[in-house]
Design an enzyme around this catalytic site. Structure first.
Site, PDB file in Angstrom:
ATOM      1  N   CYS A 114       0.773  -1.136  -0.038  1.00  0.00           N
ATOM      2  CA  CYS A 114      -0.153   0.070   0.081  1.00  0.00           C
ATOM      3  C   CYS A 114       0.717   1.251  -0.057  1.00  0.00           C
ATOM      4  O   CYS A 114       0.402   2.437  -0.211  1.00  0.00           O
ATOM      5  CB  CYS A 114      -0.889   0.025   1.096  1.00  0.00           C
ATOM      6  SG  CYS A 114      -2.146  -1.335   1.264  1.00  0.00           S
ATOM      7  N   HIS A 249      -3.593   7.394   2.615  1.00  0.00           N
ATOM      8  CA  HIS A 249      -3.896   5.835   2.071  1.00  0.00           C
ATOM      9  C   HIS A 249      -5.414   5.853   2.712  1.00  0.00           C
ATOM     10  O   HIS A 249      -5.749   6.027   3.694  1.00  0.00           O
ATOM     11  CB  HIS A 249      -2.766   4.878   2.697  1.00  0.00           C
ATOM     12  CG  HIS A 249      -3.140   3.717   2.521  1.00  0.00           C
ATOM     13  ND1 HIS A 249      -3.764   3.177   1.027  1.00  0.00           N
ATOM     14  CD2 HIS A 249      -3.236   2.387   3.045  1.00  0.00           C
ATOM     15  CE1 HIS A 249      -4.016   2.055   1.267  1.00  0.00           C
ATOM     16  NE2 HIS A 249      -3.799   1.386   2.177  1.00  0.00           N
ATOM     17  N   ASN A 279      -9.957  -0.254  -0.164  1.00  0.00           N
ATOM     18  CA  ASN A 279      -8.711  -0.191  -0.247  1.00  0.00           C
ATOM     19  C   ASN A 279      -8.209  -0.522  -1.481  1.00  0.00           C
ATOM     20  O   ASN A 279      -8.141  -1.697  -1.675  1.00  0.00           O
ATOM     21  CB  ASN A 279      -8.280  -0.861   1.065  1.00  0.00           C
ATOM     22  CG  ASN A 279      -6.616  -0.871   1.294  1.00  0.00           C
ATOM     23  OD1 ASN A 279      -5.969  -0.399   0.295  1.00  0.00           O
ATOM     24  ND2 ASN A 279      -6.117  -1.244   2.389  1.00  0.00           N
TER      25      ASN A 279
HETATM   26  O1  UT7 Z   1      -3.898  -1.090   3.466  1.00  0.00           O
HETATM   27  C1  UT7 Z   1      -2.812  -1.591   4.367  1.00  0.00           C
HETATM   28  C2  UT7 Z   1      -3.273  -1.004   5.575  1.00  0.00           C
HETATM   29  N1  UT7 Z   1      -4.339  -1.692   6.294  1.00  0.00           N
HETATM   30  C3  UT7 Z   1      -4.823  -1.402   7.355  1.00  0.00           C
HETATM   31  O2  UT7 Z   1      -4.695  -0.291   7.829  1.00  0.00           O
HETATM   32  C4  UT7 Z   1      -6.065  -2.095   8.037  1.00  0.00           C
HETATM   33  C5  UT7 Z   1      -6.126  -2.091   9.472  1.00  0.00           C
HETATM   34  N2  UT7 Z   1      -7.079  -2.718  10.308  1.00  0.00           N
HETATM   35  C6  UT7 Z   1      -8.331  -2.294  10.019  1.00  0.00           C
HETATM   36  O3  UT7 Z   1      -8.972  -1.396   9.258  1.00  0.00           O
HETATM   37  C7  UT7 Z   1      -9.221  -3.077  11.151  1.00  0.00           C
HETATM   38  O4  UT7 Z   1      -8.608  -3.753  11.979  1.00  0.00           O
HETATM   39  C8  UT7 Z   1     -10.365  -4.126  10.344  1.00  0.00           C
HETATM   40  C9  UT7 Z   1     -11.066  -3.363   9.742  1.00  0.00           C
HETATM   41  C10 UT7 Z   1      -9.509  -5.005   9.476  1.00  0.00           C
HETATM   42  C11 UT7 Z   1     -11.195  -4.774  11.589  1.00  0.00           C
HETATM   43  O5  UT7 Z   1     -11.555  -4.242  12.275  1.00  0.00           O
HETATM   44  P1  UT7 Z   1     -11.651  -4.293  13.790  1.00  0.00           P
HETATM   45  O6  UT7 Z   1     -12.424  -3.314  14.645  1.00  0.00           O
HETATM   46  O7  UT7 Z   1     -10.189  -4.377  14.221  1.00  0.00           O
HETATM   47  O8  UT7 Z   1     -11.998  -5.717  14.223  1.00  0.00           O
HETATM   48  P2  UT7 Z   1     -11.744  -6.750  14.526  1.00  0.00           P
HETATM   49  O9  UT7 Z   1     -10.566  -7.727  13.597  1.00  0.00           O
HETATM   50  O10 UT7 Z   1     -11.226  -6.819  15.889  1.00  0.00           O
HETATM   51  O11 UT7 Z   1     -13.055  -7.771  14.642  1.00  0.00           O
HETATM   52  C12 UT7 Z   1     -14.093  -7.606  15.474  1.00  0.00           C
HETATM   53  C13 UT7 Z   1     -15.079  -8.624  15.362  1.00  0.00           C
HETATM   54  C14 UT7 Z   1     -14.532 -10.174  15.239  1.00  0.00           C
HETATM   55  O12 UT7 Z   1     -15.647 -10.818  16.106  1.00  0.00           O
HETATM   56  P3  UT7 Z   1     -15.471 -11.371  17.452  1.00  0.00           P
HETATM   57  O13 UT7 Z   1     -14.278 -12.045  17.743  1.00  0.00           O
HETATM   58  O14 UT7 Z   1     -15.485 -10.001  18.473  1.00  0.00           O
HETATM   59  O15 UT7 Z   1     -16.638 -11.869  17.939  1.00  0.00           O
HETATM   60  C15 UT7 Z   1     -14.558 -10.360  13.867  1.00  0.00           C
HETATM   61  O16 UT7 Z   1     -14.835 -11.769  13.892  1.00  0.00           O
HETATM   62  O17 UT7 Z   1     -15.802  -8.482  13.849  1.00  0.00           O
HETATM   63  C16 UT7 Z   1     -15.923  -9.807  13.352  1.00  0.00           C
HETATM   64  N3  UT7 Z   1     -15.632  -9.360  11.982  1.00  0.00           N
HETATM   65  C17 UT7 Z   1     -16.648  -9.309  11.105  1.00  0.00           C
HETATM   66  N4  UT7 Z   1     -18.094  -9.185  11.303  1.00  0.00           N
HETATM   67  C18 UT7 Z   1     -18.775  -8.945  10.283  1.00  0.00           C
HETATM   68  C19 UT7 Z   1     -14.373  -9.382  11.188  1.00  0.00           C
HETATM   69  N5  UT7 Z   1     -14.560  -8.985   9.853  1.00  0.00           N
HETATM   70  C20 UT7 Z   1     -16.031  -9.122   9.813  1.00  0.00           C
HETATM   71  C21 UT7 Z   1     -16.980  -8.851   8.673  1.00  0.00           C
HETATM   72  N6  UT7 Z   1     -18.239  -8.691   8.988  1.00  0.00           N
HETATM   73  N7  UT7 Z   1     -16.456  -8.830   7.698  1.00  0.00           N
END
Ligand code: UT7
Length: 322
Positions: A114, A249, A279
């Site tokens: 990225c 980004h 993204n």
């Molecule tokens: O371009 C390169 C750079 N990339 C980035 O900068 C990405 C950085 N990271 C992020 O943007 C975020 O961490 C994400 C958007 C990827 C994830 O958001 P989050 O608030 O960190 O969520 P999480 O991974 O902690 O997941 C929270 C919950 C989980 O459920 P439990 O374990 O709390 O029950 C996941 O299983 O959300 C669940 N989950 C989803 N639910 C519905 C994860 N993906 C999804 C989904 N739909 N697509």
């Protein structure tokens, strides 16, 4: 006479196929509400089979040359940032070179995920200022839809396809402060396992899919990008108030908003495309820049801060006076 890299023109290309969150939710265990709340993404563009990194990069480059009033004869080199090249070789940049009708100069692909476009700007700017080239196309072009793991809802909803390009032209830096004022690029290879593609042509029968520890990447992104922004301003003796536009980004609306707040910029001074493009990795910054220049928000004379972070980890910033 000091030489500056002038941002002479920008261009963009997005596939016509738009995929909404609701459409994804038909096949992936997710919802429009979750995706919008956690990321700000509403939709993304997905490439058709003919829309490869070279095809889209060529279209964006053509638009950048036209905006600059330049032709193929003005191009000394092409730097194309991508993690999704058409082929292992020739470089996708050279497929673009041929399609544009450029018959001389250099071209190569750059792999910095990225952060690839910022890395490309940095390389091109250093070449131009050293007198090694006068006209350089820097392109970010990605088809992440082809490296997503559709079984992993934590990543497959986050990415989209597209291409953005800028044409840099050597200009006189003594009279005005137009052009690229600085670039800073960084990497920390020890963090390679928090965001990666688990294969490539160098591994037999394993083309690879994207793997990410989202929380870890998020944590590093907020810290490293804030440092990169301060580094860019300090290197130029400038402060937060001098920045007219932030073009970040486009990974997550929450990271974008945090960066805007750190700079004390009102939301209307931060270019956001993540809601419509998701993204697009190396294409995200040039796509956002091209959009805000094309619609007249970013005007000549504006001081624009670009930043990106991605797999590697690799990150960086560029400060540009339009
Ligand atoms: O371009 C390169 C750079 N990339 C980035 O900068 C990405 C950085 N990271 C992020 O943007 C975020 O961490 C994400 C958007 C990827 C994830 O958001 P989050 O608030 O960190 O969520 P999480 O991974 O902690 O997941 C929270 C919950 C989980 O459920 P439990 O374990 O709390 O029950 C996941 O299983 O959300 C669940 N989950 C989803 N639910 C519905 C994860 N993906 C999804 C989904 N739909 N697509």
């Amino acid at each position: 006479m000091p030489i500056r890299s002038i941002l002479a023109g920008t261009g963009a290309y997005l596939p016509s196929r738009v995929v909404t969150n609701d459409e994804l939710a038909r096949t992936v265990d997710t919802s429009d509400a979750w995706i919008q709340e956690r990321t700000g993404i509403r939709q993304r563009h997905f490439a058709a089979p003919h829309e490869t990194a070279a095809f889209m990069g060529t279209e964006a480059a053509r638009a950048a040359l036209a905006a600059a009033g330049a032709t193929a004869a003005d191009v000394d080199g092409i730097i194309l940032a991508t993690s999704t090249p058409d082929q292992a070789f020739p470089a996708t940049a050279l497929r673009v070179q041929a399609a544009l009708g450029v018959t001389r100069g250099f071209g190569f692909d750059l792999s910095a995920a990225c952060a690839g476009f910022i890395y490309g700007l940095s390389v091109a700017d250093n070449m131009i200022r050293a007198g090694g080239a006068k006209g350089v196309l820097v392109i970010g072009s990605e088809v992440y839809s082809r490296i997503l793991n559709w079984e992993d809802r934590g990543t497959c909803v986050l990415f989209g396809d597209g291409a953005g390009a800028v044409f840099l032209r050597a200009g006189d830096g003594s009279g005005s402060d137009r052009g690229i004022l600085s670039t800073h690029i960084h990497a920390q290879g020890t963090l390679g396992d928090i965001l990666y593609v688990d294969g490539a042509v160098g591994q037999r029968d394993k083309p690879g899919v994207l793997v990410m520890n989202g929380r870890e990447v998020f944590r590093h992104a907020v810290t490293r990008l804030a440092e990169a922004v301060e580094e860019a301003l300090a290197a130029n003796g400038l402060g937060h108030r001098d920045v007219d536009w932030l073009v970040p980004h486009q990974a997550n609306r929450r990271i974008i908003d945090a960066m805007g707040r750190k700079l004390g910029l009102p939301p209307e001074r931060v270019v956001v495309t993540v809601d419509r493009h998701a993204n697009t990795s190396a294409a995200s910054v040039p796509l956002a820049l091209a959009e805000a220049i094309a619609d007249g928000r970013i005007r000549p004379g504006s001081l624009v801060l670009l930043e990106a972070l991605g797999g590697g980890l690799a990150w960086g910033s560029a400060l540009v006076r339009l």
